[in-house]
Design a protein around this motif. Structure first.
Motif, PDB file in Angstrom:
ATOM      1  N   PHE B  19       0.842  -1.202   0.000  1.00 56.30           N
ATOM      2  CA  PHE B  19       0.000   0.000   0.000  1.00 56.30           C
ATOM      3  C   PHE B  19       0.874   1.248   0.000  1.00 56.30           C
ATOM      4  CE2 PHE B  19      -4.583  -0.590   0.327  1.00 56.30           C
ATOM      5  CZ  PHE B  19      -4.664  -1.963   0.397  1.00 56.30           C
ATOM      6  N   ALA B  20       2.000   1.176   0.701  1.00 56.35           N
ATOM      7  CA  ALA B  20       2.882   2.340   0.733  1.00 56.35           C
ATOM      8  C   ALA B  20       3.422   2.635  -0.657  1.00 56.35           C
ATOM      9  CB  ALA B  20       4.020   2.104   1.715  1.00 56.35           C
ATOM     10  N   PHE B  21       3.804   1.593  -1.400  1.00 58.35           N
ATOM     11  CA  PHE B  21       4.304   1.811  -2.761  1.00 58.35           C
ATOM     12  C   PHE B  21       3.195   2.349  -3.659  1.00 58.35           C
ATOM     13  CE2 PHE B  21       7.694  -1.244  -1.523  1.00 58.35           C
ATOM     14  CZ  PHE B  21       8.739  -0.380  -1.726  1.00 58.35           C
ATOM     15  N   VAL B  22       2.017   1.755  -3.550  1.00 60.08           N
ATOM     16  CA  VAL B  22       0.880   2.237  -4.344  1.00 60.08           C
ATOM     17  C   VAL B  22       0.635   3.703  -4.040  1.00 60.08           C
ATOM     18  CG1 VAL B  22      -1.615   2.044  -4.642  1.00 60.08           C
ATOM     19  CG2 VAL B  22      -0.209  -0.018  -4.537  1.00 60.08           C
ATOM     20  N   LEU B  23       0.717   4.032  -2.765  1.00 56.39           N
ATOM     21  CA  LEU B  23       0.481   5.411  -2.332  1.00 56.39           C
ATOM     22  C   LEU B  23       1.480   6.366  -2.983  1.00 56.39           C
ATOM     23  CD1 LEU B  23      -1.247   7.071  -0.450  1.00 56.39           C
ATOM     24  CD2 LEU B  23       0.246   6.456   1.410  1.00 56.39           C
ATOM     25  N   MET B  24       2.745   5.938  -3.021  1.00 53.64           N
ATOM     26  CA  MET B  24       3.764   6.794  -3.646  1.00 53.64           C
ATOM     27  C   MET B  24       3.435   7.038  -5.102  1.00 53.64           C
ATOM     28  SD  MET B  24       7.572   6.213  -2.339  1.00 53.64           S
ATOM     29  CE  MET B  24       7.809   4.488  -2.576  1.00 53.64           C
ATOM     30  N   LEU B  25       3.038   5.966  -5.790  1.00 58.32           N
ATOM     31  CA  LEU B  25       2.725   6.099  -7.215  1.00 58.32           C
ATOM     32  C   LEU B  25       1.518   6.999  -7.426  1.00 58.32           C
ATOM     33  CD1 LEU B  25       3.352   2.451  -8.410  1.00 58.32           C
ATOM     34  CD2 LEU B  25       4.679   4.493  -8.932  1.00 58.32           C
ATOM     35  N   VAL B  26       0.475   6.740  -6.631  1.00 62.02           N
ATOM     36  CA  VAL B  26      -0.738   7.542  -6.766  1.00 62.02           C
ATOM     37  C   VAL B  26      -0.421   9.003  -6.498  1.00 62.02           C
ATOM     38  CG1 VAL B  26      -3.031   7.967  -5.828  1.00 62.02           C
ATOM     39  CG2 VAL B  26      -2.259   5.636  -6.181  1.00 62.02           C
ATOM     40  N   ASP B  27       0.387   9.227  -5.485  1.00 66.39           N
ATOM     41  CA  ASP B  27       0.779  10.597  -5.142  1.00 66.39           C
ATOM     42  C   ASP B  27       1.488  11.247  -6.320  1.00 66.39           C
ATOM     43  OD1 ASP B  27       1.285  12.866  -3.677  1.00 66.39           O
ATOM     44  OD2 ASP B  27       3.186  12.091  -2.890  1.00 66.39           O
ATOM     45  N   ALA B  28       2.399  10.497  -6.931  1.00 66.37           N
ATOM     46  CA  ALA B  28       3.167  11.060  -8.042  1.00 66.37           C
ATOM     47  C   ALA B  28       2.247  11.357  -9.229  1.00 66.37           C
ATOM     48  CB  ALA B  28       4.261  10.094  -8.453  1.00 66.37           C
ATOM     49  N   TYR B  29       1.310  10.442  -9.514  1.00 70.63           N
ATOM     50  CA  TYR B  29       0.486  10.627 -10.706  1.00 70.63           C
ATOM     51  C   TYR B  29      -0.640  11.629 -10.508  1.00 70.63           C
ATOM     52  CZ  TYR B  29       2.874   7.143 -13.422  1.00 70.63           C
ATOM     53  OH  TYR B  29       3.828   6.487 -14.124  1.00 70.63           O
ATOM     54  N   THR B  30      -1.013  11.889  -9.274  1.00 72.28           N
ATOM     55  CA  THR B  30      -2.064  12.882  -9.061  1.00 72.28           C
ATOM     56  C   THR B  30      -1.475  14.222  -8.674  1.00 72.28           C
ATOM     57  OG1 THR B  30      -2.240  12.147  -6.790  1.00 72.28           O
ATOM     58  CG2 THR B  30      -3.826  11.233  -8.353  1.00 72.28           C
ATOM     59  N   GLY B  31      -0.161  14.307  -8.648  1.00 68.77           N
ATOM     60  CA  GLY B  31       0.486  15.583  -8.379  1.00 68.77           C
ATOM     61  C   GLY B  31       0.201  16.107  -6.978  1.00 68.77           C
ATOM     62  N   GLY B  32      -0.058  15.222  -6.043  1.00 67.20           N
ATOM     63  CA  GLY B  32      -0.218  15.637  -4.658  1.00 67.20           C
ATOM     64  C   GLY B  32      -1.499  16.413  -4.381  1.00 67.20           C
ATOM     65  N   ARG B  33      -2.485  16.318  -5.301  1.00 64.32           N
ATOM     66  CA  ARG B  33      -3.683  17.122  -5.101  1.00 64.32           C
ATOM     67  C   ARG B  33      -4.818  16.355  -4.427  1.00 64.32           C
ATOM     68  NH1 ARG B  33      -1.852  18.843  -9.925  1.00 64.32           N
ATOM     69  NH2 ARG B  33      -3.156  17.328 -10.989  1.00 64.32           N
ATOM     70  N   LYS B  34      -4.827  15.043  -4.532  1.00 58.42           N
ATOM     71  CA  LYS B  34      -5.939  14.255  -3.968  1.00 58.42           C
ATOM     72  C   LYS B  34      -5.623  13.914  -2.519  1.00 58.42           C
ATOM     73  CE  LYS B  34      -8.032  13.132  -8.081  1.00 58.42           C
ATOM     74  NZ  LYS B  34      -9.358  13.681  -8.342  1.00 58.42           N
ATOM     75  N   ARG B  35      -5.638  14.910  -1.689  1.00 60.57           N
ATOM     76  CA  ARG B  35      -5.146  14.713  -0.326  1.00 60.57           C
ATOM     77  C   ARG B  35      -5.944  13.684   0.457  1.00 60.57           C
ATOM     78  NH1 ARG B  35      -1.898  19.140   0.865  1.00 60.57           N
ATOM     79  NH2 ARG B  35      -2.246  18.858   3.068  1.00 60.57           N
ATOM     80  N   LYS B  36      -7.253  13.717   0.285  1.00 60.54           N
ATOM     81  CA  LYS B  36      -8.089  12.764   1.035  1.00 60.54           C
ATOM     82  C   LYS B  36      -7.800  11.338   0.600  1.00 60.54           C
ATOM     83  CE  LYS B  36     -11.299  15.148   3.511  1.00 60.54           C
ATOM     84  NZ  LYS B  36     -11.373  16.507   2.934  1.00 60.54           N
ATOM     85  N   LEU B  37      -7.613  11.182  -0.716  1.00 66.66           N
ATOM     86  CA  LEU B  37      -7.409   9.840  -1.274  1.00 66.66           C
ATOM     87  C   LEU B  37      -6.223   9.139  -0.613  1.00 66.66           C
ATOM     88  CD1 LEU B  37      -8.173   7.750  -3.457  1.00 66.66           C
ATOM     89  CD2 LEU B  37      -6.548   8.890  -4.965  1.00 66.66           C
ATOM     90  N   TYR B  38      -5.127   9.905  -0.414  1.00 66.07           N
ATOM     91  CA  TYR B  38      -3.929   9.285   0.172  1.00 66.07           C
ATOM     92  C   TYR B  38      -4.234   8.738   1.555  1.00 66.07           C
ATOM     93  CZ  TYR B  38      -2.206  12.540  -3.333  1.00 66.07           C
ATOM     94  OH  TYR B  38      -2.050  13.260  -4.464  1.00 66.07           O
ATOM     95  N   ALA B  39      -4.980   9.533   2.296  1.00 68.08           N
ATOM     96  CA  ALA B  39      -5.306   9.089   3.653  1.00 68.08           C
ATOM     97  C   ALA B  39      -6.133   7.817   3.598  1.00 68.08           C
ATOM     98  CB  ALA B  39      -6.060  10.175   4.390  1.00 68.08           C
ATOM     99  N   TRP B  40      -7.095   7.797   2.659  1.00 71.65           N
ATOM    100  CA  TRP B  40      -7.941   6.594   2.604  1.00 71.65           C
ATOM    101  C   TRP B  40      -7.143   5.383   2.177  1.00 71.65           C
ATOM    102  CZ3 TRP B  40     -11.344   7.428   5.763  1.00 71.65           C
ATOM    103  CH2 TRP B  40     -12.116   8.595   5.791  1.00 71.65           C
ATOM    104  N   ILE B  41      -6.187   5.599   1.246  1.00 71.50           N
ATOM    105  CA  ILE B  41      -5.364   4.458   0.825  1.00 71.50           C
ATOM    106  C   ILE B  41      -4.588   3.903   2.010  1.00 71.50           C
ATOM    107  CG2 ILE B  41      -3.348   3.771  -0.547  1.00 71.50           C
ATOM    108  CD1 ILE B  41      -4.313   5.651  -2.734  1.00 71.50           C
ATOM    109  N   SER B  42      -3.980   4.804   2.785  1.00 73.22           N
ATOM    110  CA  SER B  42      -3.184   4.274   3.897  1.00 73.22           C
ATOM    111  C   SER B  42      -4.081   3.633   4.950  1.00 73.22           C
ATOM    112  CB  SER B  42      -2.281   5.353   4.511  1.00 73.22           C
ATOM    113  OG  SER B  42      -2.996   6.512   4.747  1.00 73.22           O
ATOM    114  N   LEU B  43      -5.261   4.226   5.170  1.00 73.91           N
ATOM    115  CA  LEU B  43      -6.179   3.582   6.117  1.00 73.91           C
ATOM    116  C   LEU B  43      -6.550   2.194   5.616  1.00 73.91           C
ATOM    117  CD1 LEU B  43      -8.985   5.858   7.546  1.00 73.91           C
ATOM    118  CD2 LEU B  43      -7.256   4.537   8.741  1.00 73.91           C
ATOM    119  N   GLY B  44      -6.831   2.116   4.287  1.00 70.57           N
ATOM    120  CA  GLY B  44      -7.182   0.827   3.704  1.00 70.57           C
ATOM    121  C   GLY B  44      -6.068  -0.191   3.929  1.00 70.57           C
ATOM    122  N   GLY B  45      -4.828   0.260   3.726  1.00 76.02           N
ATOM    123  CA  GLY B  45      -3.701  -0.649   3.936  1.00 76.02           C
ATOM    124  C   GLY B  45      -3.629  -1.129   5.374  1.00 76.02           C
TER     125      GLY B  45
END
Lengths: 524, 490
Positions: B19-45
């Motif tokens: 999940f941490a790796f996925v999070l890094m990728l998602v962060d990179a591809y969304t340009g750090g704008r989907k702030r809520k999404l990152y939190a949900w991904i880590s919670l999901g993990g």
């Protein structure tokens, strides 16, 4: 689920339920709070009515616990805690005293509390659950939970609604009590483990542990007994408070709002003496015998010291606070006379002090509301403008002094005779002789105060037009005064219900030959 | 013992890493704008990892042999100990994710990196809980520590935060060096890095250079005491805890501390508590630790009394709590220590979440005076904070009481009576400073100037609600958790 085993739980938790109701009821602001006040008073009245069957249905011949309710609570990792409640002759009257004092205290603060009324009522109701819980808990863990949890509402009541030095007083109150009670916690753990090792049965159950000790199944060597006794005793003696642990009391009393002082004097202090009678004497009888003289020295010293300090107080509330130190010294002396009569006297004195000192604090609150001062020198000749008030004040004063046919007399005389005839207490006669002088001291400081406040001519023009008692104030005071008279005239009604339990507390703990001793009735 | 790679036993760590790796990728591809999404991904993990822990627990309890499962050549051990400490790590990190969302927005800090770092730190904590070998312990500790150094200095533009990060990094590296050197010397003495191997070597008397073991043991002790912030190795704690962002402090004082305790317990059980006749190793360690525990409690509680900054006060309180937990370590009862740390985690993260909300942007309002009269303004926050303070002070019905009670009980059972009495008196002292915020919030009048109300956000409210509920749940109904921790003791 019979009436017998649910009634006590109801009495304990109806106030808590009421607290939740008061917290959620309506949206009235401070200006319009009659609704929640009435609701809270209603809840305490219901609690009182619910507690009346306890006295009526109580089997006066039985020394055992009645109205028992029991359920498992925590059972994991070598920790076994039960929800186990019940009352015997020792706790019966203390529960009733609590349920009686609460509606009176709330009614008394009907107009005195003007800010944050909802929070005040919620805390009061939580406090009631805690206090009843302490007297009913038959599991040491449960007892400790109630004992500590009750601190928080009292702390907040003193701290938020108290007088000028409320912060100092409230913190002192909590710290003093905490230090004592944490040592008690250690003793509770030690007793739990010891009982488990000796009998193979790990439990916090108070009746069971007491029985195991009495039956010789759990033999505690004297030096261990002394430690355990000390740990319990410090917690309880701070609460009582016995000289020299008493310094938190005058501060807390003076700073607390009227209702807080009433509850503090009537109920909270009794928890200390109750604990001594429930834990120290029956569980560590040999240690009680060997430490009784030391405790009695402090008790007798406290009796005289409290009286002398009370005599010179210019503030009525402080005077009554120190008189508590003196009266509670009597209770401790009675308990450690280790005679059935002395214990009976101590219990009776606890109840009598609850009524008379509670009433005195109410009276002080009433004149404080009128004059916003508690200095004795500000008053004088109140009998002229306030005749009804002065009459009730007079009866209460006499009850506090211990005039025959009023409640205070019975307790004091039983304590004195019990102490005088004690065979286990060394130098018992000397203790009794010195303690007896306190009846004189009591008369001196109380009557002198009464004389300066009520008698004579009105010296201060501000006192000339004070209104007499209104209906609410009469409703508050009259029941207490009536009970003072009833308790003074017909004490047998009360003593016959508590006698078997007190006899058992002494007998159970006196060394019994093993074959005669009864095995614990029930090993759950 | 297995001939194949046992994927199940590495599942929690693997899930969180993935999940941490996925999070890094998602962060990179969304340009750090989907702030809520990152939190949900880590919670999901974290939740998925929790589920895998549950699965392992079921497998363990249905396994007939019930023996601890050792996998990857003894590198990982799957036993109730691991499950307990992994649960603590996951709970603590999940609460931190929830509490951090509002704060990251308020301070306009990048969210993606924060959650990624937190996830990797969690992997480190999980590894420390499952390690069966000194090397794994060290590996887990390093993964955790490096992420923590960055998190402590996460406010790049805030000098105090920079100072905290740097200080923690330098001192932490120093302590890690001690630990590593100690491990090397222990290896030299016992010819094994595996905890089981070390224990066997000591019990069978195969240690050739006993003084080497003693020196190694002492150095490991220093490193570990630093990590759990025990006195006299606690000096970094107040500065770092004050400078780091409040939410991070809350997490640091609970998660990494619990993980460090896990490592401590593992090494203690394998090396120090072994009753072998090596120069009285067990006795000497017990005495040393007893002195450290008492010093830690006294320093923590006494110095906390005179603090004016709530974060420093809670930092000293955290030191004191490490002392209480050490009592459980000395009693050699990891169940009670684990339960204690779970309780402490729930209440302390809650307390720091409130501190973060009241401190607001860049933690500007963290002085005790800022809490004046707050009780009647921010009611919910204040009640929650009061609950956490009462719990930290150890009032019954709260988690703090139950945790202390169990630790003291097992210590008394082991005959450590003086230590228990010291601990109890200390917790009586601690009541004084835990009541100070309550005094200020409820007994003092609010200042005249208008205060801006704190903005919490739904996630932080959820974190607080869970913490408050947890405080009461652990304090009143500890059965389920205790039974879960004692899986093997059935």
């Amino acid at each position: 689920m019979t009436f017998e085993n649910t009634i006590l739980t109801l009495v304990m938790f109806v106030p808590l339920l009421g607290a939740i109701l008061v917290a959620l009821y309506g949206r009235s602001e401070d200006g319009n709070s009659d609704g929640i006040k009435k609701l809270a008073i209603g809840v305490t009245v219901v609690t009182f009515v619910l507690s009346l069957p306890l006295a009526i249905l109580f089997d006066a011949k039985s020394a055992g616990y009645q109205f028992i309710a029991r359920a498992g609570w925590i059972d994991a990792a070598g920790l076994k805690v039960d929800y186990h409640v019940g009352i015997d002759g020792l706790s019966l009257w203390l529960v009733l005293l609590t349920t009686l004092i609460m509606p009176i205290a709330l009614l008394a603060s009907y107009s005195a509390i003007t800010k944050r009324i909802r929070e005040y009522l919620v805390l009061m109701l939580i406090l009631e659950t805690g206090m009843i819980g302490v007297f009913c808990a038959l599991d040491m863990f449960l007892f400790y939970v109630f004992w500590e949890v009750m601190l928080i509402p009292m702390y907040l009541i003193i701290g938020v609604w108290g007088g000028e030095r409320r912060i100092y007083a409230s913190i002192k109150f909590v710290l003093y009590t905490m230090i004592g009670s944490l040592l008690m916690l250690v003793a509770i753990i030690a007793l739990y483990l010891m009982h488990g090792k000796a009998t193979g049965f790990y439990t916090f159950d108070i009746p069971l542990i007491t029985q195991s000790i009495a039956a010789g199944m759990l033999m505690i060597p004297l030096d261990t007994q002394l430690w355990l006794f000390g740990a319990f005793a410090i917690a309880f003696l701070i609460k009582v408070p016995l000289f020299p642990f008493h310094t938190w009391l005058p501060d807390a009393h003076v700073e607390a709002p009227t209702a807080g002082s009433v509850i503090l004097a009537s109920v909270l202090l009794k928890m200390g003496t109750y604990g001594l009678m429930r834990f120290n004497v029956p569980m560590f009888y040999e240690a009680s015998i060997s430490l009784a003289p030391i405790i009695c020295v402090f008790a007798v010293f406290g009796i005289v010291y409290g009286a002398l300090v009370a005599m010179v107080q210019p503030d009525i509330k402080k005077l009554v606070a120190y008189s508590s130190v003196s009266h509670l010294g009597f209770c401790v002396l009675g308990i450690f006379s280790l005679t059935s009569m002395g214990m009976q006297g101590a219990l009776y004195q606890m109840l009598a002090h609850g009524l008379s000192t509670g009433a005195l604090f109410l009276i002080i609150g009433m004149i404080y509301e009128r004059r916003h001062t508690r200095q004795i020198s500000e008053f004088g000749g109140l009998a002229t403008p306030m005749p009804q008030f002065s009459t009730l004040f007079m009866i209460t004063t006499f009850a506090s002094i211990g005039l025959p046919l009023l409640c205070g007399f019975v307790g004091e005389i039983l304590v004195l005779i019990g102490t005088f005839t004690s065979t286990t207490l060394e130098g018992a006669k000397w203790f009794a002789a010195v303690a007896a002088t306190a009846m004189v001291w009591g008369a001196v400081y109380m009557l002198w105060m009464f004389q300066r406040v009520v008698m004579g001519d009105v010296t201060n023009p501000e006192n000339a037009k004070l209104p007499d008692l209104n209906l609410r104030e009469k409703v508050v005071l009259v029941p207490l005064v009536v009970l003072m008279i009833v308790m003074g005239v017909y004490p047998v009604f009360f003593t016959k219900r508590s006698q078997p339990a007190l006899d058992a507390a002494i007998q159970k703990s006196s060394p019994v030959p093993p074959q005669k001793a009864q095995a614990p009735a029930r090993m759950p | 013992m297995e001939k194949y790679v046992n994927y199940i036993t590495i599942l929690p760590e693997a899930i969180v890493s993935l999940f941490a790796f996925v999070l890094m990728l998602v962060d990179a591809y969304t340009g750090g704008r989907k702030r809520k999404l990152y939190a949900w991904i880590s919670l999901g993990g974290l939740v998925a990892a929790g589920a895998s822990i549950g699965w392992i627990a079921v497998l363990l309890s249905t396994n007939a042999s019930m023996a601890p499962v050792s996998t990857y050549m003894g590198m990982l051990t799957t036993d109730p100990f691991r499950l307990a400490f992994s649960t603590i790590a996951l709970v603590v990190s999940a609460l931190t994710v929830l509490a951090s969302m509002a704060w990251l927005d308020e301070d306009s800090l990048p969210a993606g990196e924060f959650h990624t770092l937190l996830m990797f730190a969690t992997v480190g904590m999980l590894l420390m809980a499952s390690a069966g070998d000194l090397v794994m312990i060290f590996l887990g500790l390093e993964i955790l520590s490096i992420a923590t150094y960055v998190l402590a200095g996460y406010r790049r533009r805030d000098l105090r935060s920079n100072e905290a990060g740097l200080k923690y990094y330098i001192l932490g590296s120093f302590a890690t060096a001690f630990l590593l050197y100690g491990m090397a010397l222990t290896y030299g003495a016992t010819r094994s890095t595996s905890l089981e191997g070390i224990r066997l070597a000591i019990t069978s008397g195969k240690v050739e250079w006993t003084w080497l073991l003693l020196v190694g043991g002492a150095m490991m002790l220093v490193g570990l005491c630093f990590k759990i912030s025990a006195a006299p190795f606690h000096v970094w704690t107040p500065d770092v805890y004050e400078g780091a962002p409040s939410v991070v402090t809350g997490w640091m004082s609970t998660g990494p501390k619990a993980a460090a305790f896990a490592a401590f317990l593992k090494i203690y059980i394998a090396v120090f508590a072994v009753g072998a006749p090596i120069l009285g190793l067990a006795g000497a360690t017990q005495t040393a630790l007893a002195i450290i525990a008492v010093t830690t409690m006294v320093v923590g509680n006494v110095v906390a009394m005179v603090q004016d900054n709530i974060k420093r006060m809670l930092a000293y309180s955290s030191i004191a709590h490490a002392g209480y937990a050490l009592v459980g370590v000395i009693a050699n009862d990891w169940h009670s220590v684990a339960f204690y740390l779970l309780c402490y985690g729930v209440m302390n993260i809650g307390a720091f979440a409130v501190v973060a909300a009241i401190g607001r942007r860049y933690d500007r309002e963290t002085m005790l005076d800022d809490y004046r009269g707050l009780g009647w303004e921010s009611r919910g926050l204040s009640i929650a904070f009061a609950v956490f303070m009462f719990s930290l002070a150890g009032f019954p019905m709260t988690a703090g009481f139950m945790g202390k009670f169990l630790v003291f009980k097992s210590a008394w059972e082991k005959g450590l009576s003086m230590l228990v009495i010291f601990a109890v008196l200390n917790s009586a002292i601690s009541v004084y400073y835990y009541l100070r915020p309550i005094v200020l919030m409820y007994f003092s009048a609010a200042p005249d100037s208008d205060r801006r109300r704190s903005v919490l956000g739904a996630a932080a409210v959820a974190a607080l609600a869970i913490s408050v509920a947890g405080v009461f749940y652990l304090g009143m109904m500890p059965d389920a958790v205790l039974k879960f921790f004692a899986l093997s003791a059935k």
